[in-house]
Design an enzyme around this catalytic site. Sequence first.
Site, mmCIF file in Angstrom:
data_model
loop_
_atom_site.group_PDB
_atom_site.id
_atom_site.type_symbol
_atom_site.label_atom_id
_atom_site.label_comp_id
_atom_site.label_asym_id
_atom_site.label_seq_id
_atom_site.Cartn_x
_atom_site.Cartn_y
_atom_site.Cartn_z
ATOM 1 N N PRO A 2 -8.915 4.816 -17.312
ATOM 2 C CA PRO A 2 -9.973 5.893 -17.498
ATOM 3 C C PRO A 2 -10.695 6.417 -16.159
ATOM 4 O O PRO A 2 -10.944 5.613 -15.294
ATOM 5 C CB PRO A 2 -11.140 4.985 -18.394
ATOM 6 C CG PRO A 2 -10.240 3.962 -19.029
ATOM 7 C CD PRO A 2 -8.979 3.512 -18.183
ATOM 8 N N GLU A 3 -10.865 7.503 -16.012
ATOM 9 C CA GLU A 3 -11.531 8.107 -15.068
ATOM 10 C C GLU A 3 -12.825 8.875 -15.388
ATOM 11 O O GLU A 3 -13.524 8.734 -16.403
ATOM 12 C CB GLU A 3 -10.625 8.831 -14.279
ATOM 13 C CG GLU A 3 -9.238 8.507 -13.786
ATOM 14 C CD GLU A 3 -7.911 9.606 -13.602
ATOM 15 O OE1 GLU A 3 -8.408 10.459 -12.988
ATOM 16 O OE2 GLU A 3 -6.692 9.253 -13.741
ATOM 17 N N LYS A 59 -16.173 5.835 -11.947
ATOM 18 C CA LYS A 59 -15.278 5.236 -13.146
ATOM 19 C C LYS A 59 -16.059 4.028 -13.642
ATOM 20 O O LYS A 59 -15.608 3.269 -14.629
ATOM 21 C CB LYS A 59 -14.043 4.806 -12.922
ATOM 22 C CG LYS A 59 -13.185 5.974 -11.954
ATOM 23 C CD LYS A 59 -11.751 5.416 -11.702
ATOM 24 C CE LYS A 59 -10.874 6.129 -10.702
ATOM 25 N NZ LYS A 59 -9.807 5.522 -10.189
ATOM 26 N N ARG A 154 -4.764 12.697 7.494
ATOM 27 C CA ARG A 154 -3.264 12.859 7.425
ATOM 28 C C ARG A 154 -2.831 12.572 6.058
ATOM 29 O O ARG A 154 -1.566 12.761 5.743
ATOM 30 C CB ARG A 154 -2.763 11.943 8.672
ATOM 31 C CG ARG A 154 -2.881 12.705 9.928
ATOM 32 C CD ARG A 154 -2.547 11.943 11.038
ATOM 33 N NE ARG A 154 -3.093 10.538 11.392
ATOM 34 C CZ ARG A 154 -2.765 9.761 12.213
ATOM 35 N NH1 ARG A 154 -1.685 9.973 12.746
ATOM 36 N NH2 ARG A 154 -3.455 8.754 12.164
ATOM 37 N N ARG A 258 2.943 5.492 -7.040
ATOM 38 C CA ARG A 258 2.222 5.990 -8.347
ATOM 39 C C ARG A 258 3.186 7.164 -8.872
ATOM 40 O O ARG A 258 3.585 7.998 -8.088
ATOM 41 C CB ARG A 258 1.088 6.430 -8.170
ATOM 42 C CG ARG A 258 0.087 5.454 -7.165
ATOM 43 C CD ARG A 258 -0.600 4.261 -7.907
ATOM 44 N NE ARG A 258 -1.227 4.552 -9.319
ATOM 45 C CZ ARG A 258 -2.444 5.085 -9.212
ATOM 46 N NH1 ARG A 258 -3.321 5.002 -8.376
ATOM 47 N NH2 ARG A 258 -3.247 5.183 -10.379
#
Length: 268
Positions: A2-3, A59, A154, A258
């Site tokens: 969940p975000e 969150k 970067r 990810r």
Amino acid sequence: MPELPEVEAAKRSLEKTVLGKVVARAEVLRPVALRTHSPKEFHRILEGRKISGVDRRGKALLIGFDQEWTLIFHFKLWGWVRYHPSNPRTDSATTAMVYFKDGSGMEFRELQLSTLDLVRTAELERVDFLAEMGLEPLSTALTLPRFRSLVQGRGNIKNVLSDQTRIAGIGNLWAHEILHAAGILPQRKADSLSEEEVEKLFKATREVLKKAVELGGEPEFQDALGNFGRYPLAVYNRENQPCPRCGKRIVHTRLGGRPSYYCPNCQH
Ligand SMILES: [Zn+2]
């Protein structure tokens, strides 16, 4: 995971259901998830207290009791907060249950690495991850110049966008949806973005998150009332499916360990 939009959906559904309710009993079934107190202390502190507010920061969900104590539910991998209008019952997936005097209940369940912390509201500012949290992306404090100063460096733009100390609440899923809406590849270096691209990204961040909040988040998430999110994802978890904008197949790869998703035609 969940975000911001999902935690906001949880928050709004709790505001409708538990605000003003008085705690009869508080039970912790999986003590490891409550990091600050023993199950006995949890009950002793919350018994008789009234829910005075439900807030969100990044969150994290913040549930206030008599404006004196705040229960912080930090969604990490996965977890639910559920409202039971009557007869709340625990099962093997229950981590904690707060029983109210009117017979309803609020349950925290299936917590995967998610944590609960009970802290004095006056000491909230001292909680490390809250103190270090960046700007809320939907707040007026995040102007285009502020955004420009935050999305630099970067690192790849996906990581920069989901860095909680710069902008709060955006994780792997919504970063990819935002980048698709902005037409920018997730693996691009933040420093390589043109001024025009940064502006596009700023607008997309607002628009995507605003719409996601309106629609209750991504489709696998359920709020405290069991309502699923209704946001139609464009790229995330949609490997080989057609891009909603151009019809080309969505590409799945990995970025910094990810999962990463993008449209090879719309994103540059
Ligand atoms: Zn496309």
